[in-house]
Design a protein around this motif. Structure first.
Motif, PDB file in Angstrom:
ATOM      1  N   GLU A  75      13.687  30.886  27.339  1.00  0.00           N
ATOM      2  CA  GLU A  75      14.723  29.993  26.970  1.00  0.00           C
ATOM      3  C   GLU A  75      14.483  29.555  25.491  1.00  0.00           C
ATOM      4  OE1 GLU A  75      16.019  27.098  29.732  1.00  0.00           O
ATOM      5  OE2 GLU A  75      14.647  27.987  31.173  1.00  0.00           O
ATOM      6  N   SER A 123      14.427  21.783  20.479  1.00  0.00           N
ATOM      7  CA  SER A 123      15.584  22.698  21.015  1.00  0.00           C
ATOM      8  C   SER A 123      16.906  22.110  20.445  1.00  0.00           C
ATOM      9  CB  SER A 123      15.816  22.297  22.597  1.00  0.00           C
ATOM     10  OG  SER A 123      16.049  21.093  22.629  1.00  0.00           O
ATOM     11  N   THR A 124      16.731  21.535  19.283  1.00  0.00           N
ATOM     12  CA  THR A 124      17.909  21.368  18.225  1.00  0.00           C
ATOM     13  C   THR A 124      18.371  22.432  17.955  1.00  0.00           C
ATOM     14  OG1 THR A 124      16.860  19.062  17.695  1.00  0.00           O
ATOM     15  CG2 THR A 124      18.744  19.867  16.197  1.00  0.00           C
ATOM     16  N   THR A 125      19.629  22.822  17.834  1.00  0.00           N
ATOM     17  CA  THR A 125      20.326  24.082  17.571  1.00  0.00           C
ATOM     18  C   THR A 125      20.650  24.028  15.971  1.00  0.00           C
ATOM     19  OG1 THR A 125      22.712  23.439  18.195  1.00  0.00           O
ATOM     20  CG2 THR A 125      21.307  24.512  19.722  1.00  0.00           C
ATOM     21  N   ASN A 140      14.775  28.492  21.698  1.00  0.00           N
ATOM     22  CA  ASN A 140      15.635  28.121  20.430  1.00  0.00           C
ATOM     23  C   ASN A 140      15.049  28.559  19.119  1.00  0.00           C
ATOM     24  OD1 ASN A 140      18.008  26.665  19.344  1.00  0.00           O
ATOM     25  ND2 ASN A 140      16.402  25.142  18.772  1.00  0.00           N
ATOM     26  N   ALA A 146       6.788  22.618  26.879  1.00  0.00           N
ATOM     27  CA  ALA A 146       7.143  23.137  25.652  1.00  0.00           C
ATOM     28  C   ALA A 146       6.071  23.925  24.982  1.00  0.00           C
ATOM     29  CB  ALA A 146       8.168  22.150  25.046  1.00  0.00           C
ATOM     30  N   GLY A 206      10.317  27.286  22.987  1.00  0.00           N
ATOM     31  CA  GLY A 206      10.767  27.532  24.165  1.00  0.00           C
ATOM     32  C   GLY A 206      10.005  26.833  25.365  1.00  0.00           C
ATOM     33  N   TRP A 207      10.175  27.201  26.453  1.00  0.00           N
ATOM     34  CA  TRP A 207       9.711  26.771  27.493  1.00  0.00           C
ATOM     35  C   TRP A 207       8.674  27.649  28.319  1.00  0.00           C
ATOM     36  CZ3 TRP A 207      10.210  21.775  27.983  1.00  0.00           C
ATOM     37  CH2 TRP A 207      11.229  21.143  27.398  1.00  0.00           C
ATOM     38  N   VAL A 248       6.138  24.833  21.038  1.00  0.00           N
ATOM     39  CA  VAL A 248       6.915  24.784  19.584  1.00  0.00           C
ATOM     40  C   VAL A 248       6.329  25.485  18.640  1.00  0.00           C
ATOM     41  CG1 VAL A 248       7.986  23.066  18.228  1.00  0.00           C
ATOM     42  CG2 VAL A 248       7.541  22.717  20.713  1.00  0.00           C
ATOM     43  N   GLY A 257      11.550  26.233  15.857  1.00  0.00           N
ATOM     44  CA  GLY A 257      12.097  26.181  17.303  1.00  0.00           C
ATOM     45  C   GLY A 257      10.957  26.223  18.324  1.00  0.00           C
ATOM     46  N   THR A 278      15.480  35.684  23.429  1.00  0.00           N
ATOM     47  CA  THR A 278      15.270  34.279  23.799  1.00  0.00           C
ATOM     48  C   THR A 278      13.917  34.301  24.762  1.00  0.00           C
ATOM     49  OG1 THR A 278      16.472  34.625  25.882  1.00  0.00           O
ATOM     50  CG2 THR A 278      17.655  33.718  24.086  1.00  0.00           C
TER      51      THR A 278
END
Length: 241
Positions: free
Chosen positions: A164, A34-36, A166, A220, A235-236, A222, A233, A202
């Motif tokens: 969600e 989730s690091t943007t 990223n 997660a 998400g969940w 990934v 990136g 998203t």
């Protein structure tokens, strides 16, 4: 800002990219998906390129750091006593309330002492012995506080809804109908081949080319390059539409 996480930041054609650590046994990319892109602009990970923890310790000793020989910790930094259940109960009141253990066919087999004590794929410690077949936790129903159990084949999952998200790719996530990537649905598993199909900027539906067991909402998912170390990136996982 520099951190001690085992992950790498590399410069690519379109800007900074996130990559797995050189030491895959220490890699923390699953937890840092989730690091943007904005955060990648100022973050640095000076340990990510080191080949082993031994090399990290040698470097610390050379610079006279007192933690050079500090024992490794497997605990989350904010749960030093290892009592994860107490933390979850504090954050999610009611998670430790008792409920029924129910077979997927509807039979009530027993009771449990709180959903926080169970995980998808769990077999031992269910307290429902004496049955003809081994049973596994296949679902946790938070609305009814039920632990759903069933045979092992019910754990196999091929389609995973993710939200969600990223995204760390060079072009917008929904610019393509699908992305051939590798994904991790648990931190301890290697990336597996998958096709990620965007539903929105998203949200996505992830098709696992080989079904995986123990996929659970709240974990997660990934995204990785299928033949490299880059992290795209993630998400969940959720229950789906």
């Amino acid at each position: 800002m520099a951190t001690g996480h085992y992950i790498q930041r590399k410069m690519g054609a379109a800007g900074p990219e996130l990559h797995m650590a050189t030491d895959h046994n220490r890699d923390q990319s699953y937890f840092l998906f989730s690091t943007t892109p904005e955060q990648l602009g100022f973050l640095r990970f000076p340990l990510g390129h080191l080949a082993s923890k031994a090399e990290t310790r040698a470097l610390a000793a050379r610079h006279g750091l007192v933690v050079a020989d500090k024992p490794d910790s497997q605990d989350i930094c904010f749960v030093p006593d290892g009592n994860y259940a107490a933390v979850i109960e504090k954050l999610r009141p009611g998670a430790a309330d008792p409920g029924d253990i129910v077979h997927a066919d509807g039979r009530v087999l027993g009771t449990h002492k709180g959903l926080i004590h169970y995980t998808i794929g769990q077999r031992r410690g269910l307290g429902i012995g004496g049955l003809d077949e081994p049973l596994y936790v296949v679902r946790l129903d938070t609305d009814t506080r039920r632990v759903i159990v069933g045979p092992k084949e019910m754990l196999a999952t091929r389609t995973v809804p993710v939200r969600e998200i990223n995204w760390l790719g060079d072009e917008p996530f929904d610019a393509r109908a699908e992305w051939p990537l590798a994904v991790k649905v648990r931190s301890t598993r290697p990336p597996a081949e998958a096709v990620v199909r965007p539903v929105s900027p998203t949200e996505a539906e992830v098709e696992l080319l080989t079904p995986e067991e123990g996929v659970s909402p709240g974990q997660a998912c990934v995204f990785y390059a299928p033949d490299g170390t880059r992290v795209f990136g993630g998400g969940w996982i959720w229950r789906g539409y």
